[in-house]
Enzyme design. Structure first.
Site, PDB file in Angstrom:
ATOM      1  NE  ARG A 106      -4.414  -1.825   1.645  1.00 38.03           N
ATOM      2  CZ  ARG A 106      -4.921  -2.168   2.729  1.00 38.03           C
ATOM      3  NH1 ARG A 106      -4.759  -2.098   4.138  1.00 38.03           N
ATOM      4  NH2 ARG A 106      -5.828  -3.052   2.377  1.00 38.03           N
ATOM      5  CE  LYS A 125     -21.385 -16.394   6.691  1.00 38.17           C
ATOM      6  NZ  LYS A 125     -21.535 -15.265   7.759  1.00 38.17           N
ATOM      7  N   GLY A 154      -9.824  -8.926  -0.923  1.00 40.89           N
ATOM      8  CA  GLY A 154      -8.758  -9.492   0.015  1.00 40.89           C
ATOM      9  C   GLY A 154      -8.427 -10.868  -0.424  1.00 40.89           C
ATOM     10  N   GLY A 171     -12.803  -4.152   0.593  1.00 45.70           N
ATOM     11  CA  GLY A 171     -14.061  -3.642   0.851  1.00 45.70           C
ATOM     12  C   GLY A 171     -14.437  -2.504  -0.080  1.00 45.70           C
TER      13      GLY A 171
END
Ligand code: AMP
Length: 395
Positions: free
Chosen positions: A37, A199, A352, A375
């Site tokens: 990053r 999920k 991720g 996200g």
């Protein structure tokens, strides 16, 4: 991108207040274990330095919950950044607003870089409080947002500050939003999306948003079990989300309505336990035994998905195909990564776990784009407006 960028500003002598995402992983000794990053922000920082700006960097690190906590200090990041930039002067100030910070800013020369302390040491950051945003804005002449990783949050340093300063995108932000935006708005076809992970409930909006746009949607990971269960397959001990069955059914219906091809695994790696050394076998989805659970997609599914990927011109991937943390159940995930490398296509990896997988496979540099924001990239794929992007002025 229809947003202003750092190249739209005459920087000489100006103070660039830059939101970066320096939320890097650190070990217990406070050493940075992955500086991706920090490196990702270098093109913007270098451009600003070279064009005579005084560069003031702000970021969050971890979750200090609005209180000063040395464990989450950005000081080690300032030292690391100094090493990466090599030349010039990087300084650090142990606060992000107030007199001490104003003095540190006033002492900067053109081309100097100052890193402020963690903005999340103030509760006003995550609450997007106007007083904090205004105090931050006093430090700069122009706000640069280069923190794609936090662009889905409306915080004082990502969105609020733009109420007080002219706002432009940095190179990383421009690249992230540009490449993913173009893929979604006008993809080269065939356009294939691969969605995996645990999920269905976490990815409903992504699937809803992508279905009308893609030529094929390939489903893998735990979420495939729920889709297979709703089609009547006995998934035995596999992870199936009982309360997402109805949703999975609706998504299959939606695919039909849009005439998009939603592909599910036809075979799986079925294991006797959720363990790295569990006994396992390849099973067709209608042959999973009562004491087994599906932990990866099987070889037929790999071949099917690879064929789709290799014939695509745009590929977006979010979420692993199986429990890739365990080598016995990682083949599906790595096979997807490899097919993307071999595809003559724009290849985008977001999220991720899929990013971790392409890094583990050593192929991250062979993708067109690996998103730095888990996200944020998920919300982007959901078709949501990101507050940190919205706050940047239009061209
Ligand atoms: P997500 O955070 O939703 O992208 O899910 C990633 C996690 O899903 C990883 O930790 C995987 O180990 C897990 N996962 C993938 N496939 C399966 C599966 N078939 N059964 C259980 N967990 C899975």
């Amino acid at each position: 991108m229809a947003k202003k960028t750092i190249e739209d500003i005459e920087w000489q002598g100006k103070r660039a207040l830059v939101r970066v995402d320096f939320n890097v992983p650190m070990n217990d000794a406070g050493e940075i274990t992955d500086d991706t990053r920090i490196r990702a922000a270098l093109p913007t920082i270098t451009y600003l330095k070279e064009h005579g700006a005084r560069v003031i960097l702000m970021s969050h690190l971890g979750r200090p919950k609005g209180e000063r906590n040395d464990k989450y200090s950005l000081r080690p990041v300032a030292e690391h950044l100094q090493g990466l930039l090599g030349e010039g002067h990087v300084s650090f100030v142990d606060d992000c607003i107030g007199e001490k910070v104003k003095e540190a800013v006033a002492a900067l020369h053109e081309g100097d870089v100052l890193l402020l302390e963690n903005v999340r040491f103030y509760a006003g950051e995550e609450k997007n409080r106007a007083d904090l945003a205004e105090a931050l804005a006093e430090l700069g002449d122009v706000f640069v947002n280069d923190a794609f990783g936090t662009a889905h949050r409306a915080h004082a340093s990502t969105a609020g500050v733009a109420d007080y300063l002219p706002s432009v995108a940095g190179y990383l932000m421009e690249k992230e939003v540009g490449i993913m935006g173009e893929a979604l708005a006008s993809p080269k076809r065939p356009f294939v999306a691969i969605i995996g992970g645990a999920k269905v409930s976490d990815k409903i909006q992504v699937i809803e948003n992508l279905l009308p746009k893609v030529d094929a949607l390939l489903i893998g990971g735990g979420m495939a079990n729920t889709f297979l269960a709703v089609q009547g397959y006995d998934m035995a001990k596999s992870l199936v989300e009982a309360d997402a069955l109805e949703t999975a059914g609706k998504l299959l219906e939606l695919a039909k309505q849009h005439g998009s091809r939603l592909l599910l695994p036809t075979d799986v790696i079925a294991a006797k336990a959720f363990a790295a050394d569990a006994e396992h076998a390849v099973r067709q989805v209608n042959e999973i035994e009562a004491d087994e659970m599906a932990l990866d997609i099987g070889p037929d599914s790999i071949a099917l998905y690879q064929k789709e990927i290799k014939s695509a011109k745009t590929v977006i991937w979010n979420g692993p195909m199986g429990v890739f943390e365990m080598p016995a159940f990682a083949k599906g995930t790595f096979a997807i990564a490899q097919a993307m490398v071999e595809a003559d296509a724009t290849t985008i990896v977001g999220g991720g776990d899929s990013v971790a997988a392409v890094e583990q496979a050593g192929v991250a540099s062979k993708m067109s784009h690996v998103s730095t924001g888990g996200g944020a990239s998920l919300e982007f794929l959901e078709g949501k407006a990101l507050p940190g992007v919205e706050a940047i002025a239009d061209k």
